[in-house]
Scaffold this active site. Structure first.
Site, PDB file in Angstrom:
ATOM      1  N   ALA B  95       0.812  -1.219   0.000  1.00  0.00           N
ATOM      2  CA  ALA B  95       0.000   0.000   0.000  1.00  0.00           C
ATOM      3  C   ALA B  95       0.845   1.268   0.000  1.00  0.00           C
ATOM      4  CB  ALA B  95      -0.908   0.000   1.226  1.00  0.00           C
ATOM      5  N   LYS B  96       2.123   1.170   0.387  1.00  0.00           N
ATOM      6  CA  LYS B  96       3.051   2.315   0.393  1.00  0.00           C
ATOM      7  C   LYS B  96       2.439   3.530   1.093  1.00  0.00           C
ATOM      8  CE  LYS B  96       5.924   0.202  -2.737  1.00  0.00           C
ATOM      9  NZ  LYS B  96       5.209  -0.969  -3.235  1.00  0.00           N
ATOM     10  N   ARG B  97       1.827   3.324   2.261  1.00  0.00           N
ATOM     11  CA  ARG B  97       1.186   4.414   2.979  1.00  0.00           C
ATOM     12  C   ARG B  97       2.188   5.180   3.838  1.00  0.00           C
ATOM     13  NH1 ARG B  97      -2.321   2.728  -0.296  1.00  0.00           N
ATOM     14  NH2 ARG B  97      -4.509   2.493   0.245  1.00  0.00           N
TER      15      ARG B  97
END
Lengths: 275, 275
Positions: B95-97
């Site tokens: 998700a690369k949040r």
């Protein structure tokens, strides 16, 4: 929405206020919790009460995702409500996305096409090919993190690279990317003195400025150092407006807060700009 | 899932393969498109065919979000299917949040609680307070970008800061954060020679390694420089496995690809580790 249309809205409303929609069910008036979609109902009430004072709304995607499918439905209803009822509003998906090219292209599709936002916030760490897929969309805007408003900003963003801070390299590099005219940047209000340096690198770009209010930034300081001939600033306020009251008067109190900010902004806006 | 349970699964399956679920409706077998939820049906078929060969699955969240509410439903069904049928599988929300503290806390809630993933990928640019909310979850893992597999990795990640690359500062700094034992790192396979340096900084951590196959990385090179006493690697393969065939034989072909990778891995795994 084009940048020209955004500037025109700022003139008409004498405001460059962005209202952040960070809806936490623990913080909204309890009487809304009985409704079928409290998040949407809360957003709708806030938007109806402030749409003539703000030029932009910024749903914070995390606060929708945290409620799963229901939250995603609330997000869809919120953006549709704005687009249908207030088409002159600039919409920002505060999502901080960014991944390898084919994945960023899917995020761009999600937010620019499926949800039809005007813009999205993205993170720069993965570089050019993680951002350019967003930039390819005409009349859509990609708002890249430069210097953020949190304390962690000083962990990496201000590290010295060849005698200047990393965030300056990020700004200078991003300017060279394809369709960089579609870039805006996030610059935190808590670091007003940095705006002078930033404006040397990106004089014409719009800057999305969080950190006024709850996080301690000053509107007049930011405007003093960060404003350009087209204003070039979108000042975000989330909690100070949307949680001005937890009672049944939340709409009235939210409007009062937004009005106060709009009036401060009107006082700052150059008379010649408004002509 | 604890790290010990993950290591145990690697021993049992003689594999450290992670299968990436990047489902694009334009690329899956056309006969699936007639079903009610083609994305879920595709994932289910791939998982059923490969679960004994892989220790982890990594749904790429962008590829679900691009399909709106329907995509989010497919994601929920996919993660539930894995958790209910294959509880020994390590699950990664790619998700690369990353955002300011209260927002990262909401993302953590979304992926660790609502969806019940074992881990999530996050971006480091906003620093400590953007990552620590994820680290606070016990037996959940936060996989932070260090050195990615795309060409844009060289835009910022390898800039020299005080005589060493930015990604090394990221690794060294992250190690000092609260609950840093819950960190893993993304390191691209396309840069195998970098693993030696990285292992000096994080000798014990698990590394999630994209870039084998479609992006050109070599499994044996990565293992040579990156493996530690507990293996410490999760090698991701997405397109090479899930799109091995677009025909009705896609399940058979996907299994064949996964089996070939598992067998390469078994050949590399140290005999003493497997005892």
């Amino acid at each position: 929405m084009t940048t020209e249309q955004l500037i025109s809205q700022i003139k008409i409303k004498k405001s460059f206020l962005c209202v952040g929609l960070d809806v936490d069910l623990d913080k909204i008036p309890t009487h809304l919790l009985e409704l079928e979609d409290p998040i949407f109902e809360f957003n709708k009430a806030i938007i109806d009460a402030t749409h003539d004072l703000a030029v932009a709304y910024k749903p914070n995607i995390a606060f929708f995702e945290a409620y799963g499918i229901k939250g995603w439905l609330s997000l869809k209803k919120t953006i549709n409500y704005i687009n249908e009822n207030y088409p002159d509003i600039f919409t920002i998906a505060d999502a901080k996305r960014g991944d390898i090219g084919n994945t960023s292209a899917m995020y761009a599709k999600a937010f620019f096409e499926d949800l039809n936002f005007d813009s999205i916030t993205v993170a720069p760490y993965m570089g050019k090919d993680s951002v350019e897929p967003f930039l390819a969309f005409e009349n859509k805007h990609t708002i890249m993190l430069a210097l953020t408003s949190n304390v962690g900003a000083f962990d990496f963003q201000t590290l010295q690279v060849d005698g200047k801070e990393l965030y300056k390299h990020v700004l200078e590099t991003a300017k060279t990317w394809k369709n960089s005219q579609n870039l805006m940047y996030v610059v935190g209000a808590t670091k007003a003195e940095y705006f002078t340096e930033i404006r040397k690198i990106v004089p014409d770009s719009f800057l999305l400025v969080p950190g006024i209010g709850a996080q301690g930034g000053s509107l007049s300081e930011v405007c003093k150092y960060g404003m350009n001939a087209n204003v070039g600033l979108l000042i975000n306020s989330s909690r100070a407006i949307i949680y001005a009251s937890k009672g049944t008067d939340f709409v009235v109190k939210a409007r009062a807060e937004a009005l106060q900010m709009q009036q401060e902004m009107e006082g700052i806006l150059n008379v010649s700009f408004l002509k």
